[in-house]
Design a protein around this motif. Structure first.
Motif, PDB file in Angstrom:
ATOM      1  N   SER B  95     -18.276  -7.791  10.013  1.00 49.05           N
ATOM      2  CA  SER B  95     -17.367  -6.696  10.377  1.00 49.05           C
ATOM      3  C   SER B  95     -16.533  -7.003  11.615  1.00 49.05           C
ATOM      4  CB  SER B  95     -18.155  -5.396  10.603  1.00 49.05           C
ATOM      5  OG  SER B  95     -18.928  -5.103   9.462  1.00 49.05           O
ATOM      6  N   GLY B  96     -16.227  -8.274  11.790  1.00 44.79           N
ATOM      7  CA  GLY B  96     -15.335  -8.644  12.880  1.00 44.79           C
ATOM      8  C   GLY B  96     -16.030  -9.083  14.148  1.00 44.79           C
ATOM      9  N   SER B  97     -17.352  -8.995  14.165  1.00 46.29           N
ATOM     10  CA  SER B  97     -18.062  -9.404  15.377  1.00 46.29           C
ATOM     11  C   SER B  97     -18.352 -10.901  15.382  1.00 46.29           C
ATOM     12  CB  SER B  97     -19.356  -8.613  15.540  1.00 46.29           C
ATOM     13  OG  SER B  97     -20.226  -8.857  14.462  1.00 46.29           O
ATOM     14  N   ARG B  98     -18.073 -11.550  14.259  1.00 48.46           N
ATOM     15  CA  ARG B  98     -18.228 -12.992  14.169  1.00 48.46           C
ATOM     16  C   ARG B  98     -16.852 -13.550  13.865  1.00 48.46           C
ATOM     17  NH1 ARG B  98     -21.141 -16.055   9.259  1.00 48.46           N
ATOM     18  NH2 ARG B  98     -22.567 -17.449  10.331  1.00 48.46           N
ATOM     19  N   ILE B  99     -16.445 -14.559  14.583  1.00 49.87           N
ATOM     20  CA  ILE B  99     -15.067 -15.020  14.407  1.00 49.87           C
ATOM     21  C   ILE B  99     -14.978 -16.125  13.371  1.00 49.87           C
ATOM     22  CG2 ILE B  99     -14.515 -14.446  16.770  1.00 49.87           C
ATOM     23  CD1 ILE B  99     -14.330 -17.652  17.083  1.00 49.87           C
ATOM     24  N   CYS B 100     -13.747 -16.454  13.018  1.00 48.09           N
ATOM     25  CA  CYS B 100     -13.499 -17.575  12.120  1.00 48.09           C
ATOM     26  C   CYS B 100     -13.356 -18.833  12.960  1.00 48.09           C
ATOM     27  CB  CYS B 100     -12.234 -17.334  11.309  1.00 48.09           C
ATOM     28  SG  CYS B 100     -11.785 -18.748  10.260  1.00 48.09           S
ATOM     29  N   LEU B 101     -14.312 -19.732  12.822  1.00 51.62           N
ATOM     30  CA  LEU B 101     -14.313 -20.954  13.622  1.00 51.62           C
ATOM     31  C   LEU B 101     -13.059 -21.781  13.371  1.00 51.62           C
ATOM     32  CD1 LEU B 101     -16.125 -22.628  15.552  1.00 51.62           C
ATOM     33  CD2 LEU B 101     -16.870 -23.881  13.534  1.00 51.62           C
ATOM     34  N   VAL B 102     -12.632 -21.833  12.126  1.00 51.12           N
ATOM     35  CA  VAL B 102     -11.459 -22.636  11.777  1.00 51.12           C
ATOM     36  C   VAL B 102     -10.212 -22.060  12.444  1.00 51.12           C
ATOM     37  CG1 VAL B 102     -10.237 -23.744   9.897  1.00 51.12           C
ATOM     38  CG2 VAL B 102     -12.606 -23.052   9.576  1.00 51.12           C
ATOM     39  N   GLY B 103     -10.094 -20.745  12.399  1.00 47.10           N
ATOM     40  CA  GLY B 103      -8.965 -20.100  13.052  1.00 47.10           C
ATOM     41  C   GLY B 103      -8.976 -20.323  14.551  1.00 47.10           C
ATOM     42  N   ALA B 104     -10.151 -20.236  15.142  1.00 53.22           N
ATOM     43  CA  ALA B 104     -10.267 -20.429  16.587  1.00 53.22           C
ATOM     44  C   ALA B 104      -9.900 -21.859  16.978  1.00 53.22           C
ATOM     45  CB  ALA B 104     -11.689 -20.108  17.049  1.00 53.22           C
ATOM     46  N   PHE B 105     -10.361 -22.813  16.179  1.00 55.26           N
ATOM     47  CA  PHE B 105     -10.033 -24.211  16.470  1.00 55.26           C
ATOM     48  C   PHE B 105      -8.542 -24.474  16.314  1.00 55.26           C
ATOM     49  CE2 PHE B 105     -14.276 -26.704  15.847  1.00 55.26           C
ATOM     50  CZ  PHE B 105     -14.812 -25.997  16.902  1.00 55.26           C
ATOM     51  N   ILE B 154      -6.434 -11.201   7.689  1.00 57.60           N
ATOM     52  CA  ILE B 154      -7.844 -11.328   8.066  1.00 57.60           C
ATOM     53  C   ILE B 154      -7.967 -11.960   9.448  1.00 57.60           C
ATOM     54  CG2 ILE B 154      -9.993 -12.553   7.536  1.00 57.60           C
ATOM     55  CD1 ILE B 154      -9.153 -12.258   4.518  1.00 57.60           C
ATOM     56  N   GLN B 155      -7.196 -13.012   9.687  1.00 54.84           N
ATOM     57  CA  GLN B 155      -7.249 -13.678  10.992  1.00 54.84           C
ATOM     58  C   GLN B 155      -6.811 -12.734  12.111  1.00 54.84           C
ATOM     59  OE1 GLN B 155      -8.519 -16.842  11.491  1.00 54.84           O
ATOM     60  NE2 GLN B 155      -9.095 -16.586   9.352  1.00 54.84           N
ATOM     61  N   GLY B 156      -5.757 -11.989  11.846  1.00 51.35           N
ATOM     62  CA  GLY B 156      -5.291 -11.042  12.843  1.00 51.35           C
ATOM     63  C   GLY B 156      -6.324  -9.966  13.131  1.00 51.35           C
ATOM     64  N   ALA B 157      -6.970  -9.514  12.070  1.00 54.46           N
ATOM     65  CA  ALA B 157      -7.992  -8.479  12.247  1.00 54.46           C
ATOM     66  C   ALA B 157      -9.149  -9.000  13.085  1.00 54.46           C
ATOM     67  CB  ALA B 157      -8.491  -8.012  10.880  1.00 54.46           C
ATOM     68  N   LEU B 158      -9.495 -10.264  12.923  1.00 55.04           N
ATOM     69  CA  LEU B 158     -10.568 -10.851  13.717  1.00 55.04           C
ATOM     70  C   LEU B 158     -10.199 -10.883  15.198  1.00 55.04           C
ATOM     71  CD1 LEU B 158     -11.662 -13.762  11.356  1.00 55.04           C
ATOM     72  CD2 LEU B 158     -13.039 -11.795  12.049  1.00 55.04           C
ATOM     73  N   VAL B 159      -8.981 -11.323  15.487  1.00 52.95           N
ATOM     74  CA  VAL B 159      -8.544 -11.377  16.883  1.00 52.95           C
ATOM     75  C   VAL B 159      -8.562  -9.988  17.501  1.00 52.95           C
ATOM     76  CG1 VAL B 159      -6.589 -11.865  18.399  1.00 52.95           C
ATOM     77  CG2 VAL B 159      -7.122 -13.433  16.528  1.00 52.95           C
ATOM     78  N   LEU B 160      -7.956  -9.053  16.781  1.00 52.88           N
ATOM     79  CA  LEU B 160      -7.764  -7.734  17.357  1.00 52.88           C
ATOM     80  C   LEU B 160      -9.083  -6.956  17.471  1.00 52.88           C
ATOM     81  CD1 LEU B 160      -5.236  -6.639  18.440  1.00 52.88           C
ATOM     82  CD2 LEU B 160      -4.924  -5.280  16.384  1.00 52.88           C
ATOM     83  N   SER B 161      -9.901  -7.021  16.451  1.00 54.63           N
ATOM     84  CA  SER B 161     -11.151  -6.247  16.503  1.00 54.63           C
ATOM     85  C   SER B 161     -12.061  -6.797  17.588  1.00 54.63           C
ATOM     86  CB  SER B 161     -11.858  -6.281  15.156  1.00 54.63           C
ATOM     87  OG  SER B 161     -12.461  -7.533  14.939  1.00 54.63           O
ATOM     88  N   ARG B 162     -11.903  -8.096  17.856  1.00 56.67           N
ATOM     89  CA  ARG B 162     -12.702  -8.699  18.907  1.00 56.67           C
ATOM     90  C   ARG B 162     -12.139  -8.345  20.280  1.00 56.67           C
ATOM     91  NH1 ARG B 162     -16.950 -12.208  18.968  1.00 56.67           N
ATOM     92  NH2 ARG B 162     -16.845 -13.628  20.707  1.00 56.67           N
ATOM     93  N   ALA B 163     -10.826  -8.360  20.389  1.00 61.08           N
ATOM     94  CA  ALA B 163     -10.197  -7.997  21.655  1.00 61.08           C
ATOM     95  C   ALA B 163     -10.527  -6.553  22.030  1.00 61.08           C
ATOM     96  CB  ALA B 163      -8.688  -8.189  21.564  1.00 61.08           C
ATOM     97  N   LEU B 164     -10.558  -5.696  21.017  1.00 61.68           N
ATOM     98  CA  LEU B 164     -10.825  -4.277  21.275  1.00 61.68           C
ATOM     99  C   LEU B 164     -12.318  -3.973  21.187  1.00 61.68           C
ATOM    100  CD1 LEU B 164      -7.917  -2.761  19.153  1.00 61.68           C
ATOM    101  CD2 LEU B 164      -7.950  -3.227  21.615  1.00 61.68           C
ATOM    102  N   ASP B 165     -13.094  -4.987  20.788  1.00 57.29           N
ATOM    103  CA  ASP B 165     -14.532  -4.802  20.619  1.00 57.29           C
ATOM    104  C   ASP B 165     -14.804  -3.606  19.692  1.00 57.29           C
ATOM    105  OD1 ASP B 165     -17.134  -5.492  20.964  1.00 57.29           O
ATOM    106  OD2 ASP B 165     -17.396  -4.417  22.855  1.00 57.29           O
TER     107      ASP B 165
END
Lengths: 188, 188
Positions: B95-105, B154-165
């Motif tokens: 649910s967004g609390s785990r990031i995409c390693l590939v995207g982060a790299f 999906i990538q955007g949602a990961l960034v944003l949900s993590r930024a906003l926790d």
DNA sequence: CACGCATTGTACCGATCGGTACATAAAACG
DNA sequence: CGTTTTATGTACCGATCGGTACAATGCGTG
């Protein structure tokens, strides 16, 4: 010989390095190597060291978005401000070849150091855009969802266009997002 | 005393650490600290050191997506496979609390080390989804754009949900993306 | 049980990390 | 022009980096 800098000139240089290398990847030696600025100067401008440098960079980025994007969204004609936002985003991120430092920091443990700043950056962006959309005729509920979608979509486009090394994908995605905002505005 | 591991058991542990700390932030001592696995074992399984560890993790992630998502998209009933994709994505990224390693790299200089793998991961995801959409009745042109939009979203949602926790933001965004795919399928 | 190989903990390596101390050079100011 | 303030280069610090060497321990096979 001695080259003299001002703090205000150093921050944008640091920003590019943090963007490329990330927080952990940015080392003092790499900063000196790329900019010619030595430790003496760096610790003079930023006594708190690397963490203060990153904080200064984040504050600088935040200030730029506040002035160039958020304020106009809250204050100016909403449609003009939204158009200006897309244009500014396209330029600022260099068609996707330049990443969003705040978004990048959000992904790894760096987030823990700067979580209030990171959160605030996105909260204010979404809120400013939401207000502009409401003023442009959006229903209250739709406006929040559309604002989130736009900001989230930009971050996703940055990740993907960089992963694919494809500037055109960034432009295409931004065009699509722009269209979505306009379409929903008309259609509800 | 000695604890004995297998390489296959080590990779997922490394994956979580690289996810949290990033490539540069992941140090051998942090790995030992969090897993109890010493340098002896690490360099036995991964003679190439840290870079081989990260490569192994990326290969593992890639293999998981290939098996759980890409293959079904290419092979199974398209609507069922797409539904399964959304469910799998929601679970995999917690649910967004785990990031995409590939995207982060993809975001920082780590990209240079692994750019073929990173690119391939996203190219294959988009292509598999595009094929499924075509088989589900999409026009050729619409299918590519819709597939790009979903993966990017999906990538955007990961960034944003993590930024906003905010896990709920991840769920909301994924719901919206799911709806978009279905809506375009009907409406063109 | 004994042998051999895979696995592991530990000590160690040079390089580099972030950070400090300080003498000195340039600007700013009178 | 002399003095004060600001900015800078350099030498240095202990800690940690990624990586190596190797002896000792566990495990599978005879």
């Amino acid at each position: 010989m001695k080259t003299v800098y001002e703090r205000a000139d150093v921050v944008p240089l640091l920003a590019e390095i943090f963007r490329e290398l990330g927080y952990e990847g940015t080392t003092l030696s790499r900063i000196t190597e790329r900019t010619g600025i030595g430790k003496g100067s760096l610790y003079h401008f930023f006594p708190g060291g690397k963490e203060e440098m990153a904080a200064a960079v984040l504050a600088d980025v935040d200030a730029w978005f506040e002035r160039a994007i958020y304020e106009p969204l809250r204050r100016d004609d909403p449609r003009a401000a939204i158009d200006a936002m897309w244009a500014n985003v396209m330029d600022y991120f260099r068609s996707g070849s330049r990443i969003c430092l705040v978004g990048a920091f959000a992904l790894d443990e760096t987030r823990q150091r700067f979580s209030p700043v990171i959160r605030d950056y996105f909260v204010r962006w979404i809120e400013a855009l939401r207000q502009a959309l409401v003023r442009a005729g959006y229903a209250e509920d739709d406006a929040l969802a559309a604002a989130e979608e736009a900001v989230s979509g930009i971050q996703g486009a940055l990740v993907l266009s960089r992963a694919l090394d494809d500037k055109d994908m960034f432009r295409r995605t931004l065009d699509r997002l722009t269209g979505r905002l306009a379409a929903t505005k008309r259609g509800g």
